[in-house]
Scaffold this motif. Structure first.
Motif, PDB file in Angstrom:
ATOM      1  N   CYS A  14       0.828  -1.060   0.008  1.00 31.65           N
ATOM      2  CA  CYS A  14       0.126  -0.020  -0.080  1.00 31.65           C
ATOM      3  C   CYS A  14       0.746   1.358  -0.154  1.00 31.65           C
ATOM      4  N   SER A  15       0.765   2.036  -0.894  1.00 32.74           N
ATOM      5  CA  SER A  15       1.614   3.206  -1.171  1.00 32.74           C
ATOM      6  C   SER A  15       0.911   4.692  -0.929  1.00 32.74           C
ATOM      7  N   PRO A  16       1.518   5.765  -0.442  1.00 33.03           N
ATOM      8  CA  PRO A  16       1.015   6.818  -0.183  1.00 33.03           C
ATOM      9  C   PRO A  16       0.462   7.245  -1.512  1.00 33.03           C
ATOM     10  N   PRO A  20       6.298   9.716  -0.663  1.00 37.00           N
ATOM     11  CA  PRO A  20       6.449   9.140   0.688  1.00 37.00           C
ATOM     12  C   PRO A  20       6.959  10.227   1.663  1.00 37.00           C
ATOM     13  N   PRO A  25      10.736   2.215   4.101  1.00 34.33           N
ATOM     14  CA  PRO A  25       9.451   1.685   3.996  1.00 34.33           C
ATOM     15  C   PRO A  25       9.150   0.726   5.291  1.00 34.33           C
ATOM     16  N   ALA A  48       0.141   4.109   5.068  1.00 38.91           N
ATOM     17  CA  ALA A  48       0.106   4.480   3.534  1.00 38.91           C
ATOM     18  C   ALA A  48      -0.365   6.206   3.435  1.00 38.91           C
ATOM     19  N   GLN A  49      -1.484   6.090   4.192  1.00 35.91           N
ATOM     20  CA  GLN A  49      -1.990   7.730   4.400  1.00 35.91           C
ATOM     21  C   GLN A  49      -1.278   8.490   5.178  1.00 35.91           C
ATOM     22  N   TYR A  52       3.633   6.467   4.524  1.00 37.43           N
ATOM     23  CA  TYR A  52       4.835   5.369   4.531  1.00 37.43           C
ATOM     24  C   TYR A  52       4.315   4.146   3.336  1.00 37.43           C
ATOM     25  N   THR A  53       5.120   3.892   2.564  1.00 39.28           N
ATOM     26  CA  THR A  53       5.262   2.643   1.816  1.00 39.28           C
ATOM     27  C   THR A  53       5.038   1.581   2.710  1.00 39.28           C
ATOM     28  N   SER A  54       4.147   0.881   2.733  1.00 42.02           N
ATOM     29  CA  SER A  54       3.870  -0.340   3.350  1.00 42.02           C
ATOM     30  C   SER A  54       3.719  -1.553   2.898  1.00 42.02           C
ATOM     31  N   TYR A  55       4.294  -2.690   3.557  1.00 43.08           N
ATOM     32  CA  TYR A  55       4.316  -3.910   2.996  1.00 43.08           C
ATOM     33  C   TYR A  55       4.018  -5.167   4.081  1.00 43.08           C
TER      34      TYR A  55
END
Length: 268
Positions: A14-16, A20, A25, A48-49, A52-55
């Motif tokens: 999930c990406s901003p 970022p 991440p 993400a909101q 932060y780029t989140s995995y």
């Protein structure tokens, strides 16, 4: 929310919407009996909101990742190798955020490599699961029996899932959706976390670490979270009115807000 394949591993991302806020991440690691899906409910879109780029990875034998039919072959070291494989494909080393068994995986990963920061959420403590098992045997024998049935591929009463993960109210439809997503866990990994492959704190790289527990956690009670924090020279943050499944509880945002306030103090 994007579902990706990192080799044979399922990774949700999930990406901003914009640039970022950090080049670092976040990588979320689930606990036993679940998969990456537990982070997609709230935490991945929230962070993400927040920029932060989140995995989130489904460890081997979990979710849509490799070799689900060979679950019992996987050890904690195999799960650490999964994390290593995912990190090698990320643009930069991530903050590791591990829940329950995932917190044990984070601790074992830190024996091998460095990361900018780490978060342990209701994590299996460095001294292992034996204390939790004895506590459940004495205080919640029915819950321990339910966990053993899940471990062996059985279908316990959904109320067992409620007791294991939640203290706050949860709707029946939501509970049953989570129940359908839960799965057995590797016997080998459970034994690793009980006796055979516990962390060696003296060997670990020590990044900034946030240690979080839940007031009403039946599986990893606050006293064990406090021992984990003491082992690593950190303060334990015990979330009031919450159970083990902090990322899925009704007040999940209070935990996310704690992490979101802490992260900018540790990473650029």
């Amino acid at each position: 929310m994007n579902a990706n394949r990192f080799g044979d591993l399922e990774v949700l991302a999930c990406s901003p919407a914009g640039a970022p806020r950090s080049s670092t991440p976040l990588l979320f690691i689930h606990g036993a009996y679940t998969g990456a899906w537990c982070w997609s409910e709230h935490f991945l879109p929230y962070f993400a909101q927040a920029g932060y780029t989140s995995y989130a990875v489904s460890l081997s034998g979990h979710g849509a990742s490799r070799r689900a039919g060979l679950l019992d072959a996987f050890s904690i070291d195999d799960y650490v190798r999964d994390v290593t494989e995912v990190i090698a494909r990320l643009p930069s080393p991530p903050v590791l955020i591990g829940h329950s068994m995932g917190g044990m995986v984070v601790q074992k990963y830190l024996e091998r490599a460095r990361v900018p920061a780490a978060v342990l959420l209701c994590a299996v403590p460095p001294h292992g699961l034996m204390g939790s098992a004895i506590g459940l045997m004495l205080a919640k024998p029915n819950l321990l029996n339910d966990l053993n049935r899940i471990l062996n591929g059985g279908h316990p009463d959904p109320d067992g899932l409620r007791d294991a993960l939640f203290h706050q109210p949860i709707g029946v439809d939501t509970l049953m959706r989570y129940y359908a997503l839960c799965q057995p866990e590797s016997h080998r990994a459970i034994w690793d976390m009980t006796f055979f492959n516990l962390p060696f704190p003296a060997l670990m790289h020590r990044p900034p670490m946030l240690v979080v527990g839940a007031e009403h956690d039946q599986l990893i009670p606050p006293a064990q979270v406090m021992m984990t924090a003491a082992t690593y020279g950190e303060e334990a943050h015990i979330m009031p009115g919450m159970g083990h499944g902090v990322m899925l509880e009704q007040d999940w945002r209070t935990v996310a807000d704690l992490l979101a306030a802490w992260l900018p103090t540790q990473i650029e």
